[in-house]
Design a protein around this motif. Structure first.
Motif: not given
Length: 273
Positions: A170-185
């Protein structure tokens, strides 16, 4: 021809050009693997990376075994000791066009076994982005660890180490981390992880919760990671997948094409003891 600046050229399938391309991709993979406390070094004819904070094989492996047959055979023997001293239960080698063609016979004679056939992929076709995914936050990390642990069969101790590693990312500028929220939970339904190094982008992991698959979540989160990697300067975006089957078909649906094969070889350390 420079594969980095002309990644769509069909000559990348030529053995020499495939080796140049594989070298670029492996350099980026090694850089990703050492975040933050990993070690990259040379052992004989191989490049090795070890990261005690990341329990996954991609962060603890050897690659690019290039030399005489005797040098490669000696390197495989040395790698057994290196991984044992690092506390790993298994030594792993990824053999691509940067590795001598005779590796199969050498590995077999040395007691290594081929455990997985993979393919390297290049992203060719950009997909529409619908905005489902968002950048990961610290609160998302336990949920990401749960998804990876289920997929990779990690122990409780491995989960703790992976959580530490993701905090570093999370603190690394070369790193990408994406998430998708669950609409039902109140949880995430999927995530994808990427990394960019020397203008090469990597899509490294994609996991969608089993009950949320076949809804376009995986393709969406991959598309958003690819876009962000390009925004951060990637001239090409690559990834690995299991050869054939669902994983390769998913990658192709996300706009990736196969460019060369990769074989994973393993040696159980406890077999030696």
């Amino acid at each position: 021809m420079d594969p980095l600046h002309d990644p769509d050229d069909e000559a990348l399938l030529d053995p020499r050009q495939a080796r140049d391309l594989a070298g670029l991709v492996e350099t980026a993979r090694l850089a990703s693997a050492v975040v933050r406390y990993g070690l990259r070094t040379r052992v004989g004819a191989a490049t090795v990376v070890l990261n005690q904070d990341n329990p996954l094989p991609a962060a603890n492996h050897a690659c690019a075994l290039w030399g005489t047959l005797a040098e490669v055979a000696g390197t495989l023997l040395s790698l057994e000791q290196v991984f044992a001293e690092a506390g790993r239960s298994e030594a792993v080698v990824f053999a691509s066009p940067t590795t001598v063609a005779e590796i199969e016979g050498i590995a077999d004679d040395a007691g290594w076994r081929a455990v997985e056939e993979l393919v390297a992929l290049l992203h060719r076709t950009r997909q529409d982005v619908r905005g489902w995914a968002r950048p990961a936050e610290e609160r998302d990390l336990p949920g990401i660890v749960d998804l990876i642990a289920d997929d990779a069969g990690l122990s409780e101790e491995g989960e703790h180490r992976l959580l530490r590693h993701l905090e570093h990312r999370l603190d690394e500028p070369r790193s990408v981390l994406r998430v998708v929220d669950d609409q039902d939970a109140d949880r995430i339904s999927g995530f994808a992880q990427g990394f960019v190094e020397r203008r090469v982008g990597l899509v490294e992991q994609v996991v969608v919760r089993p009950g949320r698959r076949r809804r376009g979540i995986g393709g969406e989160v991959v598309a958003e990671v690819v876009e962000e990697l390009r925004e951060r300067g990637a001239l090409m975006v690559a990834g690995y997948s299991e050869e054939g089957g669902t994983a390769e078909r998913f990658a192709e649906a996300c706009g990736f094409d196969v460019v060369y094969g990769v074989t994973a070889y393993a040696r159980r350390i406890d077999d030696l003891l």
